[in-house]
Design a protein around this motif. Structure first.
Motif, mmCIF file in Angstrom:
data_model
loop_
_atom_site.group_PDB
_atom_site.id
_atom_site.type_symbol
_atom_site.label_atom_id
_atom_site.label_comp_id
_atom_site.label_asym_id
_atom_site.label_seq_id
_atom_site.Cartn_x
_atom_site.Cartn_y
_atom_site.Cartn_z
ATOM 1 N N GLU A 25 0.836 -1.209 0.000
ATOM 2 C CA GLU A 25 0.000 0.000 0.000
ATOM 3 C C GLU A 25 0.865 1.250 0.000
ATOM 4 O OE1 GLU A 25 -3.170 2.647 -0.027
ATOM 5 O OE2 GLU A 25 -2.872 0.618 -0.772
ATOM 6 N N GLY A 70 -7.329 0.982 -2.312
ATOM 7 C CA GLY A 70 -6.188 0.518 -1.535
ATOM 8 C C GLY A 70 -6.367 0.759 -0.049
ATOM 9 N N VAL A 74 -6.651 -2.246 2.759
ATOM 10 C CA VAL A 74 -5.755 -2.363 3.909
ATOM 11 C C VAL A 74 -6.571 -2.526 5.184
ATOM 12 C CG1 VAL A 74 -4.135 -1.075 5.369
ATOM 13 C CG2 VAL A 74 -3.755 -1.213 2.919
#
Length: 96
Positions: A25, A70, A74
């Protein structure tokens, strides 16, 4: 500038997965407009204790990041691995 610090802990067995997730990430986040830094640190005394620190040009840049796939991925990956609620700090840097 906005600095965001997230302290959290995962089980020792989940540490490497968490680091790999944050590393991947980080590459994507650093490419986003307004990102100034994205760093991950490990506590030397506690295997699963991690700190994520990222800085953004302004709050709007960070808000845009929070809408990305993203960022959402996460969270979906790491929240179930956390042994307690993460502690998040946000700081605005005051020009001197």
């Amino acid at each position: 500038m906005l600095i965001v610090i997230v302290d959290f802990e995962v089980a020792r067995d989940d540490r490497d997965t968490a680091l790999a997730t944050l590393s991947a990430e980080g590459r994507d986040a650093r490419a986003l407009p307004g990102n100034l830094d994205y760093s991950v640190w490990c506590d030397p005394d506690r295997d699963g204790r991690l700190r994520l620190m990222h800085s953004w040009r302004d709050p709007a840049s960070f808000d845009a990041y929070k809408l990305t796939d993203g960022f959402k991925a996460v969270g979906a990956n790491l929240f179930p691995k956390m042994v307690a609620k993460p502690a998040t700090q946000m700081h605005r840097v005051v020009p001197s």
